[in-house]
Design a protein around this motif. Sequence first.
Motif, PDB file in Angstrom:
ATOM      1  N   GLN A  55      53.073  -0.377  21.894  1.00 44.61           N
ATOM      2  CA  GLN A  55      52.363  -0.125  23.223  1.00 44.61           C
ATOM      3  C   GLN A  55      52.213   1.342  23.449  1.00 44.61           C
ATOM      4  OE1 GLN A  55      54.546  -0.792  27.170  1.00 44.61           O
ATOM      5  NE2 GLN A  55      53.433  -2.236  27.488  1.00 44.61           N
ATOM      6  N   GLU A 105      48.233  -2.404  25.887  1.00 46.12           N
ATOM      7  CA  GLU A 105      47.987  -1.341  26.897  1.00 46.12           C
ATOM      8  C   GLU A 105      47.301  -0.097  26.150  1.00 46.12           C
ATOM      9  OE1 GLU A 105      48.110  -1.854  29.995  1.00 46.12           O
ATOM     10  OE2 GLU A 105      50.055  -3.203  30.415  1.00 46.12           O
ATOM     11  N   ARG A 108      45.754   2.912  28.150  1.00 48.82           N
ATOM     12  CA  ARG A 108      46.745   3.978  28.786  1.00 48.82           C
ATOM     13  C   ARG A 108      47.323   5.156  27.914  1.00 48.82           C
ATOM     14  NH1 ARG A 108      49.443   2.561  33.160  1.00 48.82           N
ATOM     15  NH2 ARG A 108      49.568   0.201  33.755  1.00 48.82           N
ATOM     16  N   ASN A 153      44.166  -4.029  30.215  1.00 49.03           N
ATOM     17  CA  ASN A 153      44.254  -4.362  31.621  1.00 49.03           C
ATOM     18  C   ASN A 153      42.975  -3.983  32.459  1.00 49.03           C
ATOM     19  OD1 ASN A 153      44.894  -5.293  33.961  1.00 49.03           O
ATOM     20  ND2 ASN A 153      47.084  -4.379  34.151  1.00 49.03           N
TER      21      ASN A 153
END
Length: 273
Positions: A55, A105, A108, A153
Motif C-alpha cells: 500500500q 491506494e 496516495r 479511490n
Amino acid sequence: VFMSEDDYNTLVGLVKNKKNEILQGAPGVGKTFVAKRLAYSMMGKKNPNRVMLIQFHQSYSYEDFIEGFRPVSSGGFEIKKGSFYNFCKKAQYDPEHEYFFIIDEINRGNLSKIFGELFMLIENDKRGNELQLLYSDEKFFVPKNVYIIGMMNTADRSLAILDYALRRRFAFFDMKPGFDSDGFCEYRKKLANKKFDKLTARVENLNRVISEDDSLGEGFCIGHSYFCNLEHVSDKILSDIVEYELIPMLKEYWFDEPLKVQEWANNLRSAVK
C-alpha cells in the motif's frame, strides 16, 4: 466478485495487453478483492507466492520501492533492496509463470518520487530493457511476466490527480457497484431477507442521486461490499451498516447540505425498521 463476464474478459484483456492496470472506483466496490482474484484467475491457481500486495502512503519512497541506503545495527549504512526490486528478481528467475504486483491506494504516494527511472521500464514495450539504478549502479529491468495492478479511490478529495506520465503507462478500469450483477442477485436470494432487499434497493436509488450530483458523480457511489460476507441478516446488522457506515459517508459527501443528508438518512433508516 459481482462482475459480469464481459467486464471480467475486458479486464483480463487490458491486463494482458498493457501489463499495467488501475482499478478505480468509489469505496466498497471491491477493488482489492477483485485485484487478488483477478491475479489468481489469470494464473489458473491460487498461489500467494506469485502475488504481492503493498500500500502506498505519503511517506513511501523510491528507497522502499526499489533500493536505498538504510542504517545497520553495527553502525553506518548499507544498500537495502525494496519490495518491487525483490519481486521482479523473483519473477526474473521464473519466466514461465505470471507474477502480479498489487498496489493499494496507488494515488496516495508521490509517484514520481517512488517510481523514479521505472517510469520507462514498466511500459509494455520497454519490458526487458535495462537501466542503471540510482544507488547501486546495477543494471535492472522489469520482466515481461510481471503485471502491475493498482487500486485508486475516486471518492477521496484530498488526493492529487495522478501524474500524467504515469497515467499514460496504465490502462484504467472503472469499477462500479455490483448490486445488479448476477452474483449479487444470487447472494440476495440466499439471504432471503425483505429488509436487506429494501435497503439495497434504497442504496441503488441513492447512487442514482449521487451520480447526477454535479459536485459528486459516479466516482462517489456506494459500493456493494458494505453488504457482503453476511452469513445471516438481522435488524441490528442492517441498522449498524446504515448508522455507522453509510450515514457518516453521506455527511462527508454533502457536508454543506445537511437537509439532504437528513432526508437520505431517514430514507435509509426507514428501510430497516
